[in-house]
Design an enzyme around this catalytic site. Structure first.
Site, short mmCIF file in Angstrom:
data_model
loop_
_atom_site.label_atom_id
_atom_site.label_comp_id
_atom_site.label_asym_id
_atom_site.label_seq_id
_atom_site.Cartn_x
_atom_site.Cartn_y
_atom_site.Cartn_z
CE LYS A 43 -3.88 -1.86 2.65
NZ LYS A 43 -4.95 -1.73 1.59
NE ARG A 75 -10.77 -10.15 -2.37
CZ ARG A 75 -11.01 -9.07 -3.30
NH1 ARG A 75 -11.59 -9.48 -4.47
NH2 ARG A 75 -11.04 -7.97 -2.84
N1 BES Z 1 -8.14 -4.22 4.31
C1 BES Z 1 -8.30 -3.49 3.09
C2 BES Z 1 -9.70 -2.85 2.98
C3 BES Z 1 -9.83 -1.49 3.46
C4 BES Z 1 -9.66 -0.38 2.93
C5 BES Z 1 -10.20 -1.38 4.70
C6 BES Z 1 -9.85 0.98 3.48
C7 BES Z 1 -10.56 -0.19 5.41
C8 BES Z 1 -10.20 0.88 4.77
C9 BES Z 1 -8.35 -4.76 2.03
O1 BES Z 1 -7.39 -5.85 2.50
C10 BES Z 1 -7.83 -4.08 0.76
O2 BES Z 1 -6.59 -3.73 0.81
N2 BES Z 1 -8.57 -4.19 -0.19
C11 BES Z 1 -8.13 -3.88 -1.55
C12 BES Z 1 -8.70 -4.82 -2.53
C13 BES Z 1 -8.07 -4.56 -3.98
C14 BES Z 1 -6.64 -4.64 -3.93
C15 BES Z 1 -8.88 -5.56 -4.91
C16 BES Z 1 -8.82 -2.31 -1.88
O3 BES Z 1 -9.86 -2.31 -1.27
O4 BES Z 1 -8.14 -1.45 -2.26
MN MN Z 2 -5.51 -5.52 1.86
#
Ligand code: BES
Ligand code: MN
Ligand code: ZN
Length: 502
Positions: free
Chosen positions: A279, A353
């Protein structure tokens, strides 16, 4: 906080502060029904006439008491318009009052909120006392364990005055308010805890403590056992971290003749760096909140056990830390999940997931789950779609969803259904494996849900995406800056509704 119900007139109870709620637009200020004496009544009426803004919703006015009442201060609480007042607002108001009293070190409190006739019309006295109690517990919350000096004093006593009913009749409802409020607060504590402190090991030891205190059966599977179960999707997510993954399985049996096993699955990513699909710095902060689903599920089952509800509940909590390293899984890796379905990991940041699907397969194959609800901070896309007030819900069974939504309504936790139709399956089909773990730019919350749904199969399943609702930016009403504990109340209400005679 000790909570008492007293028959005594409010004026005769010694306290640090007296709480009085004031509605907007009322000529007769309802002070009579609260049974406030003439001199104080006249004084307050004058004050409210001169400063009508003090009746605005969530407004707090602190008055030094110089009347013939045994209290030091009076907290006037604005309730807003009578027509739009609700039990949820009452819960907020109660929290605001307690927070203010705590700030001012007024530690013994007499409440009159339950005496107001309009508030009485919102529900039974039982429900009203439960709501005010829950609000009080939530309002007393703070997260100051890591502050060296700033220690807030705790409220000692909250007294409901002028109660004609005996405390024996009312106590169970007050106790329920306490259990619910404390369950939510403990969810918040776990979620707010920094990832260097709340490791997988620590989380598991809390789970063990909670289980032992409440007669809940607990199994904690370590990495070796998880390997034996072929939970390779779960293993892949954790393999880059110095911390070893754990699967926490809790079982509460509250009904020996009921064959249903209601199963809660909670996403327990102790920190989500994104893994090798790292990230950016703007999105990585607060990713220690990524175990909110796990904390919710743990405290829900504990609350249900404390209330001795007549249901059978299983909680399955996969815990991992998503980190980049020489041992981390890579984009492009293909793994075989516990169910046998192969998955291409396209993006290591779509890790939630992966751990959830193996947990769901485990719940079905090893524990005989008959109904599933998973709770997860799963997608930024859900936050984009619904904002911060509504959690997204997805299902393969409308009847089951109806029950969850009814419970969320009772719990005042807003949820909104989003689709996860088979027509989007193409988005998560992989060229080289059965499925891939991301579904592209469109409908990100839905394709994530659809992915999980492939593993729930025919078992009634609801997925709750709390990415947008698991934290708030500022303290307001019963919410305290940081984690909200969202989902805890809904799951407890759901279990209440699913009880069967035994
Ligand atoms: N934990 C995150 C989702 C999240 C984002 C929670 C903001 C709380 C606040 C999750 O694991 C994630 O990183 N999701 C990605 C999925 C994508 C790579 C398909 C996302 O939402 O960007
Ligand atoms: Mn994630
Ligand atoms: Zn995540």
């Amino acid at each position: 906080m000790i909570i008492e119900i007293k028959k005594n007139h409010l004026e005769s109870i010694a306290s640090d502060c007296l709480i009085i709620g004031i509605f907007e637009d009322t000529k007769n200020l309802d002070l009579k029904e609260i049974d406030i004496t003439d001199s104080l009544g006249t004084y307050l009426e004058d004050l409210i006439q001169a400063t009508p803004s003090c009746s605005k919703y969530k407004e707090v006015t602190v008055i030094h008491n110089h009347h013939n009442i045994k209290t030091k201060k009076i907290l006037l609480l604005g309730l807003g318009k009578k027509e739009t007042f609700t039990l949820d607002k009452l819960c907020h108001i109660s929290a605001i009052a307690i927070r203010k009293a705590q700030e001012l070190s007024l530690l013994t409190i007499v409440s009159t909120l339950h005496l107001n006739s309009k508030i009485k019309k919102l529900g039974s006295l039982n429900e009203i006392l439960k709501t005010i109690t829950e609000g009080a517990i939530l309002g007393s919350y703070n997260f100051s364990y890591y502050k060296s000096s700033e220690k807030t004093k705790e409220i000692k006593k909250l007294i409901f005055a002028n109660c004609n009913n005996t405390s024996k009749e009312l106590k169970p409802y007050i106790d329920e308010g306490i259990v619910i409020g404390e369950s939510v607060n403990f969810t918040k504590d776990l979620v707010n805890s920094p990832a260097n402190y709340l490791t997988i090991e620590k989380f598991a030891s809390y789970a063990k403590e909670i289980a032992d205190e409440n007669n809940i059966n607990i199994k904690i599977l370590d990495e070796n056992k998880i390997k034996k179960e072929n939970m390779n999707a779960f293993l892949a997510v954790g393999q880059g971290s110095a911390q070893k993954i754990k699967l926490i399985v809790l079982k509460y049996i509250g009904n020996l003749i009921d064959e249903d096993l209601i199963t809660f699955v909670g996403k327990g990513i102790m920190f989500d760096s994104g893994g090798l699909s790292l990230k950016g710095s703007a999105n990585i902060y607060n990713m220690h909140h990524d175990m909110a689903g796990a904390a919710t599920v743990l405290n829900a089952i504990a609350g249900i056990a404390k209330l001795k509800l007549k249901v059978n509940i299983l909680a399955v909590i996969p815990c991992a830390e998503n980190m980049p390293s020489g041992t981390a899984c890579r984009p492009g890796d293909i793994i075989r999940s516990m169910s046998g379905t192969t998955i291409e990991i396209v993006n290591t940041d779509a890790e939630g997931r992966l751990i959830l699907v193996d947990a769901i397969t485990y719940a079905q194959k090893k524990e005989g789950a008959t109904h599933l609800v998973d709770v997860a901070t799963l997608t930024g896309a859900c936050k984009v779609a619904l904002g911060t007030d509504y959690s997204g819900v997805f299902t393969n069974d409308n009847n089951w969803l109806k029950k969850v939504l009814k419970a969320s309504n009772k719990a005042n936790e807003k949820m909104w259904e989003l689709p996860c139709p088979d027509s989007y399956l193409d988005q998560i089909k992989s060229t080289f494996a059965d499925l891939k773990n991301t579904g592209g730019r469109f409908a990100g919350a839905s394709t994530a849900a659809l992915f999980i749904g492939q593993f729930a199969k025919d078992v009634p399943w609801v997925h709750i995406d709390i990415a947008g609702t698991s934290d708030v930016e500022k303290t307001d009403g019963y919410n305290y800056k940081g984690a909200t504990g969202v989902g805890t109340k809904t799951l407890i209400e759901l279990a209440k509704d699913l009880q069967k005679p035994c």
